[in-house]
Design an enzyme around this catalytic site. Structure first.
Site, PDB file in Angstrom:
ATOM      1  N   ASP A  97    -146.547   1.670 -95.324  1.00  0.00           N
ATOM      2  CA  ASP A  97    -146.487   1.458 -93.891  1.00  0.00           C
ATOM      3  C   ASP A  97    -145.835   0.103 -93.638  1.00  0.00           C
ATOM      4  O   ASP A  97    -146.259  -0.908 -94.209  1.00  0.00           O
ATOM      5  CB  ASP A  97    -147.922   1.468 -93.322  1.00  0.00           C
ATOM      6  CG  ASP A  97    -148.007   2.119 -91.955  1.00  0.00           C
ATOM      7  OD1 ASP A  97    -147.217   1.743 -91.080  1.00  0.00           O
ATOM      8  OD2 ASP A  97    -148.877   2.995 -91.767  1.00  0.00           O
ATOM      9  N   ASP A 199    -144.281   1.400 -88.328  1.00  0.00           N
ATOM     10  CA  ASP A 199    -145.217   1.306 -87.213  1.00  0.00           C
ATOM     11  C   ASP A 199    -144.513   0.825 -85.935  1.00  0.00           C
ATOM     12  O   ASP A 199    -143.728  -0.126 -85.988  1.00  0.00           O
ATOM     13  CB  ASP A 199    -146.309   0.303 -87.609  1.00  0.00           C
ATOM     14  CG  ASP A 199    -147.466   0.277 -86.640  1.00  0.00           C
ATOM     15  OD1 ASP A 199    -148.066   1.339 -86.410  1.00  0.00           O
ATOM     16  OD2 ASP A 199    -147.779  -0.814 -86.114  1.00  0.00           O
ATOM     17  N   GLU A 255    -142.211   5.355 -86.228  1.00  0.00           N
ATOM     18  CA  GLU A 255    -143.114   5.756 -85.151  1.00  0.00           C
ATOM     19  C   GLU A 255    -142.386   5.412 -83.855  1.00  0.00           C
ATOM     20  O   GLU A 255    -142.351   4.260 -83.432  1.00  0.00           O
ATOM     21  CB  GLU A 255    -144.446   5.013 -85.252  1.00  0.00           C
ATOM     22  CG  GLU A 255    -145.447   5.564 -84.256  1.00  0.00           C
ATOM     23  CD  GLU A 255    -146.679   4.693 -84.119  1.00  0.00           C
ATOM     24  OE1 GLU A 255    -147.731   5.235 -83.761  1.00  0.00           O
ATOM     25  OE2 GLU A 255    -146.606   3.474 -84.345  1.00  0.00           O
ATOM     26  N   HIS A 331    -153.966   8.941 -88.217  1.00  0.00           N
ATOM     27  CA  HIS A 331    -155.092   8.032 -88.022  1.00  0.00           C
ATOM     28  C   HIS A 331    -155.257   7.606 -86.572  1.00  0.00           C
ATOM     29  O   HIS A 331    -156.183   6.863 -86.255  1.00  0.00           O
ATOM     30  CB  HIS A 331    -154.888   6.803 -88.907  1.00  0.00           C
ATOM     31  CG  HIS A 331    -153.649   6.048 -88.521  1.00  0.00           C
ATOM     32  ND1 HIS A 331    -152.390   6.574 -88.650  1.00  0.00           N
ATOM     33  CD2 HIS A 331    -153.487   4.821 -87.982  1.00  0.00           C
ATOM     34  CE1 HIS A 331    -151.509   5.698 -88.204  1.00  0.00           C
ATOM     35  NE2 HIS A 331    -152.147   4.618 -87.799  1.00  0.00           N
TER      36      HIS A 331
HETATM   37  C1  GLO Z   1    -150.000   3.366 -83.646  1.00  0.00           C
HETATM   38  C2  GLO Z   1    -150.368   2.741 -84.944  1.00  0.00           C
HETATM   39  C3  GLO Z   1    -151.730   2.161 -84.785  1.00  0.00           C
HETATM   40  C4  GLO Z   1    -151.797   0.679 -84.758  1.00  0.00           C
HETATM   41  C5  GLO Z   1    -150.764   0.052 -83.885  1.00  0.00           C
HETATM   42  C6  GLO Z   1    -150.708  -1.409 -84.064  1.00  0.00           C
HETATM   43  O1  GLO Z   1    -149.528   3.050 -82.660  1.00  0.00           O
HETATM   44  O2  GLO Z   1    -150.255   3.688 -85.910  1.00  0.00           O
HETATM   45  O3  GLO Z   1    -152.684   2.638 -85.666  1.00  0.00           O
HETATM   46  O4  GLO Z   1    -153.009   0.332 -84.221  1.00  0.00           O
HETATM   47  O5  GLO Z   1    -149.533   0.558 -84.155  1.00  0.00           O
HETATM   48  O6  GLO Z   1    -150.139  -1.717 -85.285  1.00  0.00           O
END
Ligand code: GLO
Length: 557
Positions: A97, A199, A255, A331
Site C-alpha cells: 500500500d 491510497d 484508489e 477494509h
Molecule cells: C480510504 C483508505 C482509508 C484510509 C484513508 C487515509 O480512503 O483506504 O482506509 O483511512 O485513505 O489514508
C-alpha cells in the site's frame, strides 16, 4: 512489461486482523507467512497488504512515520523480505500500500516542518495563515469530520489534512516531496515488491489557491470537487510512471477517490502511461442517499437497478482502452452480503450470488479477507468500535451537531462502518476464532462459531470452494479476461444477467439477487452449465425458476 494482472485475482489482507503469531492481539507478517498455503489453495495470484510500515496507528497504519521500516507490531524488515520471498516461491505476488497523500504527524518530515516557518521541510506540507478572524484558511472539511485544517500554535499557521489531524497532507507541488516518494518506491521494489495499491491517489494534486466551497445550509465544512482531481494529478502520475513504474514489472491500482468514468479512463488508458487500474466508488453507493448533512452516513435501501447501471457504465467505458477493478469489499466497506444482501437465512446463497456477478465481469477481481468464507458485519455497541472515522463521526453528527440520533447513527455504522470489515479473521471455532492467543485489538465477531475457515474447508459446498472455482475459471477460460460485456434485462429489479463474448467462447451469467422466485429463459445458444450455487440448478437456462439468490454461469464454445 507483461499484463499478468489482467488474468489475476488479488487477495487483500488487512494485516492487523489477519493472523497473530506472537500473542499481542495484533496480526503480523509471520501470520501472513503462516497462511500462504491457505492462499495458494484458494488460488489467488497476488496479495495486497494494507500498510505495515512504522506508524502511530491513528488510522491503522494509513498514517506512516517511516516508509522504509516495518512497524514492530507487524514484525521486522527481515520478516517482510522473507514474506516476499516465500510468497514468490508459492507463485504469489506481493502488492504494498502506497500512502503518500499524507504522512503521519510523527514522520520526521512533519516534525521538522512544524518547527519554524523557514525550516527546510516547511514546504513538504501545506501551511497557511488563519483568516483575519483567526479561523481556518477555507471551509474545506476532513473526511474524518470537522475542518481539514488544524492550527499549530508553534508557528501560528494552519496545516492541511484531508483525514485525521494526525495525517498532514504532503505538498506534491514540491519536487523534493515527489523525489522522496519515488525513492521509497524504488526501495521496496528493489526488495522484490510486485506492485502498489495507491491510497487516495486522486487527492495528491491540490487546488493550491484553496477556493471556498459554496455554502449550503446546515454545515460548516464541505467536501467536494476540490478534494480530488487537482490540476496536476495526471502530470504527477505520469512522472511517477516515468521515474519508477516503467522500470519494473509491476502492477498498479489507484484508489481513485472522487473520480468519475472520464477520470478513470485517463488513469488507465495504457497510451497515457499512468496506472493499470483504479478503484472507483460509484457501485458502492447503491445504498447511499446523497446530499444530506449526514454525508456518507445517510443510507437508503439497496437499489439493484442502480448497481447494474453503474457497473454496466464502467464495463462499457473501460472496455477498450483501460481496465476495471472488481470489488465489493475492502477494509473501508461493510461486508457486501450484510449491506446489499441477506446475511442470515440466505447467507451462503447470497455470498455466492454476489461473488458470481462480480467475478464474471471484465477486470481484475479483488477478494477481501473473510469474503471467501462469507464473513458478516458486526453488531457492536459504540464502545466496541475502534475506527477513527466512526468515532469522529459520532462526535460530530450525534454529540456536537445532533444531525443523527445515537440509534440512527449506530444503525448506519452497523451497515457501512469500516470496522465491519476489520474484525479478526475467523480461522476456526476455538478461542478468539484462532486469530490470536492473546486479547484481540478489536472484538471478534461472535459469528465465528459457525462462520470460519476450518468449517468452510470441511464442506465441499462452502462459499470458500465456490470462490476457489470462480478463481480457477478465470485462470482457465480466457473469455473471463477478454470477453465483451453485454447486460440483459436492464430493468429487471431482481435479476442480474449478462453475457461475455470473445472467440471462441460465450458466457451467460445469471443471478437472482432477491429472495423471491424469478423466471428466466434463454435459448439463444446451446448453453452448458459451468458453475452454479444450488446443487440442482438446471443444466441449461430453459424455463428456469430461480430460487432466492440462485446463480449460475453457463458457457457455449
Ligand atoms: C480510504 C483508505 C482509508 C484510509 C484513508 C487515509 O480512503 O483506504 O482506509 O483511512 O485513505 O489514508
Amino acid at each position: 512489461m507483461s499484463d499478468w494482472w489482467k488474468k489475476a485475482v488479488v487477495y487483500q489482507i488487512y494485516p492487523r486482523s489477519f493472523k497473530d503469531t506472537d500473542g499481542d492481539g495484533f496480526g503480523d507478517l509471520n501470520g501472513v507467512i503462516e497462511k500462504l498455503d491457505y492462499l495458494k489453495f484458494l488460488g489467488v495470484d497476488a496479495v495486497w497488504l494494507s500498510p505495515v510500515y512504522q506508524s502511530p496507528q491513528k488510522d491503522n497504519g494509513y498514517d506512516i512515520s517511516d516508509y522504509r521500516r516495518i512497524d514492530p507490531r507487524f514484525g521486522s524488515n527481515e520478516d517482510m523480505y522473507r514474506l516476499i520471498d516465500e510468497a514468490h516461491q508459492q507463485g504469489i505476488r506481493i502488492v504494498m500500500d502506497l500512502v503518500v497523500n499524507h504522512t503521519s504527524n510523527q514522520h520526521e518530515w512533519f516534525r521538522e516542518s512544524r518547527k519554524s516557518r523557514d525550516n527546510p521541510y516547511r514546504d513538504y506540507y501545506f501551511w497557511r495563515d488563519p483568516k483575519p478572524d483567526g479561523s481556518e484558511p477555507n471551509n474545506w472539511g476532513s473526511h474524518f469530520s470537522g475542518s481539514a485544517w488544524t492550527f499549530d500554535k508553534e508557528t501560528g499557521q494552519y496545516y492541511l489534512h484531508y483525514f485525521a489531524k494526525e495525517q498532514p497532507d504532503l505538498n506534491w507541488e514540491n519536487e523534493k516531496v515527489r523525489r522522496e516518494v519515488y525513492d521509497l518506491m524504488k526501495f521496496w521494489m528493489d526488495k522484490g515488491v510486485d506492485g502498489w495499491r495507491m491510497d487516495v491517489i486522486g487527492g495528491i494534486s491540490k487546488y493550491t489557491d484553496f477556493p471556498e466551497y459554496k455554502e449550503t445550509g446546515g454545515q460548516k465544512y464541505f467536501i467536494g470537487k476540490y478534494h480530488a482531481n487537482g490540476p496536476r494529478l495526471h502530470e504527477f502520475i505520469q512522472e511517477m510512471n516515468r521515474e519508477v513504474l516503467s522500470k519494473y514489472d509491476c502492477m498498479t491500482v489507484g484508489e481513485a477517490n472522487g473520480s468519475d468514468i472520464e477520470a478513470a479512463r485517463k488513469y488507465t488508458d495504457p497510451g497515457r502511461h499512468e496506472l493499470n487500474m483504479v478503484f472507483s466508488f460509484d457501485h458502492m453507493n447503491a445504498d447511499h442517499r446523497p446530499g444530506t448533512p449526514a454525508g456518507k452516513w445517510a443510507l437508503k435501501p439497496f437499489d439493484l437497478l442502480e448497481l447494474k447501471r453503474v457497473l454496466t457504465d464502467w464495463q462499457r467505458a473501460l472496455s477498450e482502452n483501460g481496465w476495471n477493478t472488481l470489488y465489493f469489499e475492502n477494509h473501508d466497506q461493510g461486508r457486501v452480503i450484510s449491506r446489499y444482501g441477506n446475511d442470515t437465512t440466505y447467507r451462503v446463497e447470497c455470498a455466492k450470488a454476489f461473488a458470481t456477478v462480480l467475478h464474471g465481469l471484465k477486470g481484475t477481481p479483488y477478494v477481501y479477507q473473510g469474503e471467501e468464507i462469507g464473513m458478516i458485519n458486526c453488531d457492536y455497541d459504540l464502545a466496541d468500535y475502534r475506527d477513527v472515522e466512526t468515532l469522529n463521526a459520532y462526535h460530530d453528527l450525534v454529540m456536537n451537531n445532533r444531525i443523527l440520533s445515537e440509534r440512527a447513527f449506530l444503525d448506519v455504522v452497523r451497515k457501512i462502518g469500516r470496522d465491519n470489515a476489520r474484525t479478526p479473521m475467523q480461522w476456526d471455532g476455538g478461542p478468539n476464532s484462532g486469530f490470536t492467543a492473546g486479547t484481540p485489538w478489536i472484538k471478534v465477531n461472535p459469528s465465528y462459531k459457525e462462520i470460519n475457515v476450518a468449517q468452510a474447508l470441511k464442506d465441499s459446498d462452502s462459499i470458500f470452494y465456490y470462490y476457489k472455482k470462480l478463481i480457477q475459471l478465470r485462470h482457465t477460460h480466457d473469455v473471463f479476461t477478454d470477453g465483451d460485456y453485454q447486460l440483459l434485462l436492464a430493468d429487471d429489479p431482481s435479476l442480474f444477467v449478462y453475457t461475455r463474448h470473445s472467440e471462441p467462447e460465450d458466457l451467460l451469467i445469471v443471478a437472482n439477487l432477491s429472495e423471491r422466485e424469478e423466471k428466466f429463459d434463454d435459448r439463444s445458444k446451446e448453453w452448458q452449465l459451468l458453475l452454479a450455487s444450488y446443487p440442482d440448478t438446471p443444466s441449461a437456462p430453459v424455463d428456469m425458476s430461480l430460487r432466492p439468490y440462485e446463480t449460475a454461469i453457463y458457457h457455449c464454445v
